[in-house]
Structure formats: C-alpha cells, structure tokens
Scaffold this motif. Structure first.
Motif, short mmCIF file in Angstrom:
data_model
loop_
_atom_site.label_atom_id
_atom_site.label_comp_id
_atom_site.label_asym_id
_atom_site.label_seq_id
_atom_site.Cartn_x
_atom_site.Cartn_y
_atom_site.Cartn_z
N LYS A 68 -12.02 29.75 -29.57
CA LYS A 68 -13.00 28.70 -30.04
C LYS A 68 -13.95 28.13 -28.61
CE LYS A 68 -10.37 27.45 -33.69
NZ LYS A 68 -9.20 26.61 -34.20
N GLU A 95 -13.24 22.63 -33.20
CA GLU A 95 -13.20 23.05 -34.36
C GLU A 95 -14.89 24.71 -34.54
OE1 GLU A 95 -10.89 22.54 -36.34
OE2 GLU A 95 -10.42 21.24 -35.28
N GLU A 140 -9.07 28.20 -26.01
CA GLU A 140 -8.19 28.91 -27.27
C GLU A 140 -8.81 29.23 -28.75
OE1 GLU A 140 -6.59 25.85 -31.40
OE2 GLU A 140 -6.49 25.11 -29.82
N GLU A 170 -8.31 32.30 -32.31
CA GLU A 170 -7.36 31.82 -32.98
C GLU A 170 -7.11 33.93 -34.05
OE1 GLU A 170 -7.71 30.52 -37.93
OE2 GLU A 170 -8.22 29.05 -36.09
N ARG A 216 -6.29 35.62 -37.26
CA ARG A 216 -6.97 35.93 -38.71
C ARG A 216 -6.61 37.27 -38.98
NH1 ARG A 216 -8.75 31.04 -40.46
NH2 ARG A 216 -7.99 32.01 -42.16
#
Length: 140
Positions: free
Chosen positions: A8, A75, A105, A107, A109
């Motif tokens: 991020k 975002e 941060e 993520e 997936r």
C-alpha cells in the motif's frame, strides 16, 4: 498457488520520496531470498499516482479518464510482488520477513487459476489462455 502481494502507498511514496540505501539493500536481500526459494515470480515498485491515470467505464460505453494524483493515499498501491507458494499461510510467513516498518500495510490476495472458473472456462477459452501465456513468456 499464486498470490499477489500488494504494498500500500503512504504519504512518502505518493510524494515521490524514494527509499534510502539501507532499505534498498534490505529489500534487495529479501528479494534475493524469495528468488532463491522459488517464491518470487515478479515484483516492482510503482511511481506515485500523480504520474498515473484511471479510466472509468460507465454503462453505455462511455469512458472517462481521470488523471492523478488520487486523494486517498492509503487506498493506493506503491508496489507488488507475484509469489508462487503452497498456501496463504506460507505467503504470510514470507511477508512477515519483509523489511517494512513505520506502519506499512501490505495485502495478500490469491490469484485465480483456470480451475477456479469451472465449466464456464471452456476448453477453447483454456487453450486461448495457454496460448497467450506462452506468447508472453516467449517475449521475455
């Protein structure tokens, strides 16, 4: 299993602040471990959103181009890896070793595989997908 690991953005990456030599060296060492373990398939950092654009697709075929920068840095994506691992847990264990700090941060997936699409992904569509992947691989 393949996983996209999404780093991020933060206020520094959006401001175009580049990592210092210590972080570059630590990240290089970490990437080397990923490659030697056969985990890393690809990985890149991304320029700030001010150098990017978005295209919005509306019903009726209208396309709207929105130039960056984009307002909400948390975002946005600052970089990514594509990893091949046995499980989400393995991806998490690798990620815990990354040299990030300061509230970064990241993520994880899972990437869809052909078998995830079931019967809708016909033999003809599978063949087309395989042919395109082979063409891409032959260019590198």
């Amino acid at each position: 299993m393949r996983f996209m690991v999404i780093v991020k953005a933060d206020k520094n990456s959006e401001a175009g602040v580049l990592p210092d030599q210590a972080l570059l060296a630590a990240m290089g060492k970490y990437n080397e471990e990923l490659v030697k373990a056969g985990v890393m398939l690809a990985g890149e950092g991304l320029q700030a959103s001010s150098k990017g654009a978005r295209v919005r697709f509306d019903d009726g075929g209208k396309r709207t181009v929105i130039d960056g920068p984009f307002a909400e840095a948390k975002e946005l994506i600052a970089g990514f890896w594509l990893w091949q691992v046995r499980s989400k847990e393995e991806a998490i264990e690798w990620l815990k070793r990354a040299p990030f700090a300061g509230g970064a941060e990241v993520e994880i997936r899972q990437v869809f595989e052909a078998e995830d699409f079931g019967a809708e992904f016909t033999p003809e569509l599978r063949e087309q997908e395989e042919r395109l992947r082979e063409e891409i691989a032959s260019r590198h």
